[in-house]
Design an enzyme around this catalytic site. Sequence first.
Site, mmCIF file in Angstrom:
data_model
loop_
_atom_site.group_PDB
_atom_site.id
_atom_site.type_symbol
_atom_site.label_atom_id
_atom_site.label_comp_id
_atom_site.label_asym_id
_atom_site.label_seq_id
_atom_site.Cartn_x
_atom_site.Cartn_y
_atom_site.Cartn_z
ATOM 1 N N GLY A 170 0.818 -1.209 0.000
ATOM 2 C CA GLY A 170 0.000 0.000 0.000
ATOM 3 C C GLY A 170 0.851 1.258 0.000
ATOM 4 N N ALA A 171 0.219 2.398 0.158
ATOM 5 C CA ALA A 171 0.933 3.678 0.279
ATOM 6 C C ALA A 171 0.036 4.664 1.009
ATOM 7 C CB ALA A 171 1.299 4.228 -1.102
ATOM 8 N N LYS A 205 5.272 6.458 2.014
ATOM 9 C CA LYS A 205 4.881 5.274 2.774
ATOM 10 C C LYS A 205 5.452 5.393 4.169
ATOM 11 C CE LYS A 205 5.421 1.239 0.988
ATOM 12 N NZ LYS A 205 4.163 0.884 1.681
ATOM 13 N N GLU A 243 10.239 -2.299 3.904
ATOM 14 C CA GLU A 243 9.458 -2.152 2.663
ATOM 15 C C GLU A 243 10.358 -1.644 1.542
ATOM 16 O OE1 GLU A 243 6.435 0.483 4.054
ATOM 17 O OE2 GLU A 243 4.982 -1.131 4.305
HETATM 18 O O1 DER Z 1 3.205 2.044 6.417
HETATM 19 C C1 DER Z 1 3.192 1.682 5.251
HETATM 20 O O2 DER Z 1 4.148 1.806 4.467
HETATM 21 C C2 DER Z 1 1.868 1.197 4.681
HETATM 22 O O3 DER Z 1 2.097 0.440 3.516
HETATM 23 C C3 DER Z 1 1.062 2.436 4.342
HETATM 24 O O4 DER Z 1 1.805 3.184 3.447
HETATM 25 C C4 DER Z 1 -0.304 2.109 3.790
HETATM 26 O O5 DER Z 1 -1.080 1.644 4.860
HETATM 27 P P1 DER Z 1 -2.643 1.376 4.671
HETATM 28 O O6 DER Z 1 -2.752 0.357 3.546
HETATM 29 O O7 DER Z 1 -3.045 0.807 5.999
HETATM 30 O O8 DER Z 1 -3.303 2.678 4.338
#
Ligand code: DER
Length: 234
Positions: A86-87, A98, A107
């Site tokens: 995710g981001a 992120k 990551e």
């Molecule tokens: O902390 C991170 O890098 C997560 O990937 C973040 O960027 C996205 O978290 P979410 O999917 O809970 O919104």
Amino acid sequence: LTQDELKKIAAYKAVEFVESGMVLGLGTGSTAKHAVDRIGDLLRQGKLTNIVGIPTSKKTQEQALSLGIPLSDLDSHSAIDLAIDGADEVDPHLNLVKGRGGSLLREKMVEGACKKFVCIVDESKLVKHLGGSGLALPVEVVPFCWKFTANKLQNLFERSGCHAKLRNDCEGKPFVTDNGNYIIDLYLKTELGDLQIASDAILRIAGVVEHGMFLDMATTVIVAGELGITIKNK
Ligand code: DER
């Protein structure tokens, strides 16, 4: 559709890119969690076989173990076929912020070793410029003299009205990353200018380990919105 339903839609779409035999970077956060769950389902159903997962956090490692996803690490697999993660923010050039979950170092290591990095978001993560949404730009720093490092970071972005804040856990103690470091969250009043210059300047500060700008790393971003799914390729 709720935000979590949108996250799940984006995650399931990304898992369509997974082929049997792949070495996968497994992301961290509430969106990536859906992708890891889905991979576990497909393995259990026999629709996917011969998958090796490289987790990006202890939390994802535990989730993958509970799903029976075979796991390894970067020392054993220096080249990864595909990462799904995710981001917090995505700009029009597919640059990301992120790390609000605190896993940015692992990551960035894993996603930096991938041939393809598919980023999965709900539409609320789309921004025109990184760092301007008032949300934090996370920076992982060593605990030694973290105040010194936080002040260096704050001064670096003084013109952007930066406020550097140590991230605490739910008990009010400093949040400690999987790597034993702290996170300094940078709150900016104006968006970041030249991202590469900002990135290089942050990394020149000796106490900094890594930051949450993922520049030119995502190869695809899958956005789930009320009107459907958009797939953006580099
Ligand atoms: O902390 C991170 O890098 C997560 O990937 C973040 O960027 C996205 O978290 P979410 O999917 O809970 O919104």
